[in-house]
Design a protein around this motif. Structure first.
Motif, short mmCIF file in Angstrom:
data_model
loop_
_atom_site.label_atom_id
_atom_site.label_comp_id
_atom_site.label_asym_id
_atom_site.label_seq_id
_atom_site.Cartn_x
_atom_site.Cartn_y
_atom_site.Cartn_z
N GLU A 37 -78.87 73.95 -8.84
CA GLU A 37 -80.03 74.84 -8.84
C GLU A 37 -80.83 74.81 -10.14
N SER A 38 -80.36 74.10 -11.14
CA SER A 38 -81.06 74.07 -12.43
C SER A 38 -81.46 72.64 -12.80
N LYS A 39 -82.75 72.37 -12.77
CA LYS A 39 -83.24 71.02 -13.09
C LYS A 39 -82.83 70.59 -14.50
N GLY A 40 -82.74 71.53 -15.43
CA GLY A 40 -82.36 71.21 -16.79
C GLY A 40 -80.92 70.74 -16.93
N LEU A 41 -80.09 71.04 -15.94
CA LEU A 41 -78.69 70.62 -15.97
C LEU A 41 -78.44 69.33 -15.19
N GLU A 42 -79.50 68.72 -14.66
CA GLU A 42 -79.38 67.53 -13.82
C GLU A 42 -78.55 66.41 -14.46
N PRO A 43 -78.65 66.17 -15.77
CA PRO A 43 -77.82 65.11 -16.35
C PRO A 43 -76.31 65.33 -16.14
N LEU A 44 -75.90 66.58 -15.96
CA LEU A 44 -74.48 66.88 -15.77
C LEU A 44 -73.98 66.50 -14.38
N SER A 45 -74.89 66.14 -13.47
CA SER A 45 -74.45 65.70 -12.15
C SER A 45 -73.73 64.35 -12.23
N ASN A 46 -73.95 63.62 -13.31
CA ASN A 46 -73.24 62.36 -13.54
C ASN A 46 -71.83 62.70 -14.02
N PRO A 47 -70.79 62.33 -13.26
CA PRO A 47 -69.42 62.68 -13.64
C PRO A 47 -69.02 62.20 -15.04
N ALA A 48 -69.51 61.03 -15.46
CA ALA A 48 -69.16 60.52 -16.79
C ALA A 48 -69.75 61.40 -17.89
N VAL A 49 -70.95 61.89 -17.68
CA VAL A 49 -71.58 62.79 -18.65
C VAL A 49 -70.84 64.13 -18.65
N PHE A 50 -70.61 64.68 -17.46
CA PHE A 50 -69.94 65.98 -17.36
C PHE A 50 -68.58 65.95 -18.05
N ALA A 51 -67.87 64.84 -17.92
CA ALA A 51 -66.52 64.71 -18.48
C ALA A 51 -66.49 64.82 -20.00
N ARG A 52 -67.65 64.71 -20.66
CA ARG A 52 -67.69 64.78 -22.12
C ARG A 52 -68.00 66.19 -22.63
N ALA A 53 -67.73 67.19 -21.80
CA ALA A 53 -67.92 68.58 -22.23
C ALA A 53 -67.08 68.85 -23.47
N GLN A 54 -67.65 69.64 -24.38
CA GLN A 54 -66.96 69.96 -25.63
C GLN A 54 -67.08 71.44 -25.94
N LEU A 55 -66.12 71.90 -26.69
CA LEU A 55 -66.15 73.25 -27.25
C LEU A 55 -66.10 73.06 -28.76
N ILE A 56 -67.05 73.63 -29.47
CA ILE A 56 -67.07 73.47 -30.92
C ILE A 56 -65.88 74.24 -31.50
N PRO A 57 -64.97 73.55 -32.19
CA PRO A 57 -63.78 74.20 -32.73
C PRO A 57 -64.13 75.39 -33.61
N SER A 58 -63.38 76.45 -33.48
CA SER A 58 -63.47 77.69 -34.24
C SER A 58 -64.73 78.50 -33.94
N GLU A 59 -65.51 78.09 -32.94
CA GLU A 59 -66.66 78.89 -32.54
C GLU A 59 -66.41 79.52 -31.18
N GLY A 60 -66.52 78.74 -30.10
CA GLY A 60 -66.21 79.24 -28.77
C GLY A 60 -67.34 79.97 -28.07
N TRP A 61 -68.56 79.87 -28.60
CA TRP A 61 -69.68 80.59 -28.00
C TRP A 61 -70.35 79.83 -26.88
N GLU A 62 -70.07 78.52 -26.76
CA GLU A 62 -70.71 77.73 -25.71
C GLU A 62 -69.95 76.44 -25.45
N VAL A 63 -70.15 75.93 -24.22
CA VAL A 63 -69.70 74.59 -23.89
C VAL A 63 -70.92 73.70 -24.08
N THR A 64 -70.72 72.56 -24.71
CA THR A 64 -71.86 71.72 -25.06
C THR A 64 -71.62 70.27 -24.63
N TRP A 65 -72.73 69.61 -24.33
CA TRP A 65 -72.78 68.19 -24.05
C TRP A 65 -73.82 67.62 -25.02
#
Length: 80
Positions: A37-65
């Motif tokens: 439902e979000s055009k801005g998240l379209e790159p995450l539909s690629n499984p290889a891109v989605f698999a690179r999700a990260q959490l910035i150590p010692s922060e925890g405020w967001e998941v980032t790609w």
């Protein structure tokens, strides 16, 4: 939780994340509907891109790609 913060994340199959919050809550979230439902998240539909999700150590405020400049806040993930 007033301000949800993530302790860790784990990428699961089929565009899902296991989210562990600092308050001890843990759940699996399917992000396919949000991505669809979000055009801005379209790159995450690629499984290889989605698999690179990260959490910035010692922060925890967001998941980032970083390579596609996408972030999803912990508060949004908590509400979903």
């Amino acid at each position: 939780m007033k301000h949800p913060r993530l302790k860790s994340i784990e990428v699961l199959a089929e565009h899902q994340l296991r989210l562990c919050f600092v308050n001890g809550a843990e759940f699996d979230l399917d992000l396919r509907p949000l991505i669809a439902e979000s055009k801005g998240l379209e790159p995450l539909s690629n499984p290889a891109v989605f698999a690179r999700a990260q959490l910035i150590p010692s922060e925890g405020w967001e998941v980032t790609w970083p390579e596609v400049d996408i972030q999803i806040g912990a508060d949004t993930l908590w509400l979903d």
